[in-house]
Design an enzyme around this catalytic site. Sequence first.
Site, PDB file in Angstrom:
ATOM      1  N   THR A   1      30.272   5.098  -9.010  1.00 56.69           N
ATOM      2  CA  THR A   1      30.333   5.700 -10.348  1.00 56.69           C
ATOM      3  C   THR A   1      30.973   4.711 -11.316  1.00 56.69           C
ATOM      4  O   THR A   1      30.649   4.700 -12.507  1.00 56.69           O
ATOM      5  CB  THR A   1      31.106   7.039 -10.341  1.00 56.69           C
ATOM      6  OG1 THR A   1      32.484   6.807 -10.099  1.00 56.69           O
ATOM      7  CG2 THR A   1      30.551   7.996  -9.297  1.00 56.69           C
ATOM      8  N   ASP A   2      31.853   3.870 -10.805  1.00 59.57           N
ATOM      9  CA  ASP A   2      32.461   2.849 -11.665  1.00 59.57           C
ATOM     10  C   ASP A   2      31.406   1.856 -12.152  1.00 59.57           C
ATOM     11  O   ASP A   2      31.430   1.422 -13.308  1.00 59.57           O
ATOM     12  CB  ASP A   2      33.565   2.125 -10.885  1.00 59.57           C
ATOM     13  CG  ASP A   2      34.417   1.264 -11.792  1.00 59.57           C
ATOM     14  OD1 ASP A   2      35.104   1.826 -12.664  1.00 59.57           O
ATOM     15  OD2 ASP A   2      34.363   0.027 -11.657  1.00 59.57           O
TER      16      ASP A   2
ATOM     17  N   HIS B   1      31.630  36.989 -36.950  1.00 58.92           N
ATOM     18  CA  HIS B   1      31.807  38.168 -37.805  1.00 58.92           C
ATOM     19  C   HIS B   1      32.869  37.956 -38.884  1.00 58.92           C
ATOM     20  O   HIS B   1      33.924  37.376 -38.625  1.00 58.92           O
ATOM     21  CB  HIS B   1      32.208  39.378 -36.953  1.00 58.92           C
ATOM     22  CG  HIS B   1      31.242  39.684 -35.850  1.00 58.92           C
ATOM     23  ND1 HIS B   1      29.913  39.948 -36.076  1.00 58.92           N
ATOM     24  CD2 HIS B   1      31.407  39.764 -34.512  1.00 58.92           C
ATOM     25  CE1 HIS B   1      29.310  40.189 -34.927  1.00 58.92           C
ATOM     26  NE2 HIS B   1      30.184  40.075 -33.955  1.00 58.92           N
TER      27      HIS B   1
ATOM     28  N   ARG C   1      25.988  41.346 -46.230  1.00 62.12           N
ATOM     29  CA  ARG C   1      27.098  40.888 -45.398  1.00 62.12           C
ATOM     30  C   ARG C   1      27.109  39.369 -45.360  1.00 62.12           C
ATOM     31  O   ARG C   1      26.148  38.717 -45.778  1.00 62.12           O
ATOM     32  CB  ARG C   1      26.962  41.439 -43.966  1.00 62.12           C
ATOM     33  CG  ARG C   1      25.766  40.891 -43.235  1.00 62.12           C
ATOM     34  CD  ARG C   1      25.746  41.270 -41.750  1.00 62.12           C
ATOM     35  NE  ARG C   1      24.592  40.645 -41.094  1.00 62.12           N
ATOM     36  CZ  ARG C   1      24.342  40.707 -39.797  1.00 62.12           C
ATOM     37  NH1 ARG C   1      25.146  41.376 -38.995  1.00 62.12           N
ATOM     38  NH2 ARG C   1      23.286  40.102 -39.295  1.00 62.12           N
TER      39      ARG C   1
ATOM     40  N   ASN D   1      27.386  35.095 -33.495  1.00 57.70           N
ATOM     41  CA  ASN D   1      27.474  35.769 -34.790  1.00 57.70           C
ATOM     42  C   ASN D   1      28.950  35.816 -35.164  1.00 57.70           C
ATOM     43  O   ASN D   1      29.720  36.597 -34.610  1.00 57.70           O
ATOM     44  CB  ASN D   1      26.868  37.173 -34.667  1.00 57.70           C
ATOM     45  CG  ASN D   1      26.686  37.840 -36.016  1.00 57.70           C
ATOM     46  OD1 ASN D   1      27.079  37.289 -37.038  1.00 57.70           O
ATOM     47  ND2 ASN D   1      26.107  39.035 -36.020  1.00 57.70           N
TER      48      ASN D   1
ATOM     49  N   GLN E   1      18.882  37.454 -35.155  1.00 55.49           N
ATOM     50  CA  GLN E   1      17.729  37.173 -34.296  1.00 55.49           C
ATOM     51  C   GLN E   1      16.527  36.727 -35.139  1.00 55.49           C
ATOM     52  O   GLN E   1      15.782  35.809 -34.757  1.00 55.49           O
ATOM     53  CB  GLN E   1      17.345  38.438 -33.503  1.00 55.49           C
ATOM     54  CG  GLN E   1      18.304  38.814 -32.374  1.00 55.49           C
ATOM     55  CD  GLN E   1      19.428  39.749 -32.793  1.00 55.49           C
ATOM     56  OE1 GLN E   1      19.885  39.731 -33.947  1.00 55.49           O
ATOM     57  NE2 GLN E   1      19.898  40.557 -31.865  1.00 55.49           N
TER      58      GLN E   1
ATOM     59  N   LYS F   1      29.213   8.929 -13.312  1.00 57.11           N
ATOM     60  CA  LYS F   1      30.427   8.960 -14.136  1.00 57.11           C
ATOM     61  C   LYS F   1      30.153   9.881 -15.320  1.00 57.11           C
ATOM     62  O   LYS F   1      29.156   9.717 -16.030  1.00 57.11           O
ATOM     63  CB  LYS F   1      30.790   7.561 -14.629  1.00 57.11           C
ATOM     64  CG  LYS F   1      32.218   7.445 -15.114  1.00 57.11           C
ATOM     65  CD  LYS F   1      33.237   7.580 -13.990  1.00 57.11           C
ATOM     66  CE  LYS F   1      33.726   6.241 -13.483  1.00 57.11           C
ATOM     67  NZ  LYS F   1      34.491   6.375 -12.237  1.00 57.11           N
TER      68      LYS F   1
ATOM     69  N   PHE G   1      22.077  44.140 -42.105  1.00 55.63           N
ATOM     70  CA  PHE G   1      21.900  44.599 -40.718  1.00 55.63           C
ATOM     71  C   PHE G   1      21.954  46.117 -40.706  1.00 55.63           C
ATOM     72  O   PHE G   1      23.004  46.724 -40.942  1.00 55.63           O
ATOM     73  CB  PHE G   1      22.973  44.008 -39.789  1.00 55.63           C
ATOM     74  CG  PHE G   1      22.673  44.256 -38.330  1.00 55.63           C
ATOM     75  CD1 PHE G   1      21.555  43.691 -37.720  1.00 55.63           C
ATOM     76  CD2 PHE G   1      23.496  45.083 -37.564  1.00 55.63           C
ATOM     77  CE1 PHE G   1      21.263  43.935 -36.381  1.00 55.63           C
ATOM     78  CE2 PHE G   1      23.206  45.330 -36.225  1.00 55.63           C
ATOM     79  CZ  PHE G   1      22.087  44.746 -35.638  1.00 55.63           C
TER      80      PHE G   1
HETATM   81  O1  URC Z   1      22.373  40.079 -36.680  1.00 60.33           O
HETATM   82  C1  URC Z   1      22.888  40.893 -35.878  1.00 60.33           C
HETATM   83  N1  URC Z   1      22.278  41.122 -34.683  1.00 60.33           N
HETATM   84  C2  URC Z   1      22.791  41.986 -33.770  1.00 60.33           C
HETATM   85  O2  URC Z   1      22.212  42.192 -32.668  1.00 60.33           O
HETATM   86  C3  URC Z   1      23.996  42.642 -34.094  1.00 60.33           C
HETATM   87  N2  URC Z   1      24.791  43.538 -33.420  1.00 60.33           N
HETATM   88  C4  URC Z   1      25.846  43.794 -34.221  1.00 60.33           C
HETATM   89  O3  URC Z   1      26.815  44.560 -33.910  1.00 60.33           O
HETATM   90  N3  URC Z   1      25.749  43.086 -35.386  1.00 60.33           N
HETATM   91  C5  URC Z   1      24.601  42.369 -35.330  1.00 60.33           C
HETATM   92  N4  URC Z   1      24.042  41.496 -36.193  1.00 60.33           N
END
Ligand code: URC
Length: 303
Positions: A64-65, A252, A181, A250, A224, A19, A164
């Site tokens: 499953t019940d 944006h 950013r 990410n 990353q 379930k 970045f």
């Molecule tokens: O921290 C980031 N990693 C990326 O791989 C990436 N690629 C991107 O366009 N912006 C970012 N920012």
Amino acid sequence: MSETQSNGAIVLGDNQWGKAEVRLVRIDRATPRHEITDLNVSSQLRGGQEATHLEGDNSRCVATDTQKNTIYGFARAGVGAIEEFAMRLGTHFVEDFQWITGGRWEVEQYTWNRISTAQGEHDHAFVRDNQETRTTVVQRDGDEFFVVSGLTDLVVLKSTGSEFHGFPRDRFTTLVETDDRILATSVSSRWRYTTTDIDFDAVYAKVRAIQLEQFATTHSLALQQTLFAMGKAVLEAVPEIAEIKFSMPNKHHFLVDLEPFGLDNPNEVFFAADRPYGLIEATVQREGVPAEPRAWATVAGFC
Ligand SMILES: O=c1[nH]c(=O)c2[nH]c(=O)[nH]c2[nH]1
């Protein structure tokens, strides 16, 4: 006949049944200050199902019940850490039905906070903040348990301290390099325990806190890099965790061009895009620790 050719027989492969998404709320009324546990539990059993599939012989098909009812019945005695609740279910099914060889129990836990009133925290009124969900996937194979716990939807944002730049440029590259950013993500992470003899609640709180701390304090040159710092700190602090996997969008935030309105925009007004989003995923692991594919086999969405 080559080895890859079939002899024509059609047979049953891997299978499991149970379930899914049993919603369970338990109120602990032991004192006037109630405690709430809010779960979404999925139970899947494995073993002994040839006759069910091939002949419709259900003599070994634990309904499953019944699995759903077992979840509610077990909750009567208390839930505790979701990992322990899942393991209690696993032990019950494997020990009570001799043909059941294992299974998978997934639990999500939603967090409720007490409502703050003029008199202080309320005893029995709660509010669901937009908090993360705690998760676990417990699998049993014979006598062995595999425990992969985690969290989803831990939404975090830094309004500075993120850069970045230095990425390769080709004819399709339009992204402008930035040294300031917004960095925002919704963390999903799952980590594999190497023991079941651990205070799962305490470790969860610790792992969550470490992830937040590292997100906040790492000056980020890439999401990353932030991800790796979060995973490394978790592994350094908790020896019982072998590896941790992350999936981090990410989220944006694009600076809005206010020039058409005769206004400047010194990094203050943003368009928060919901899609597309970057998707950063990685495993942070201890060198030399053997992989355990059985723990991850049914955990989707992580690389
Ligand atoms: O921290 C980031 N990693 C990326 O791989 C990436 N690629 C991107 O366009 N912006 C970012 N920012």
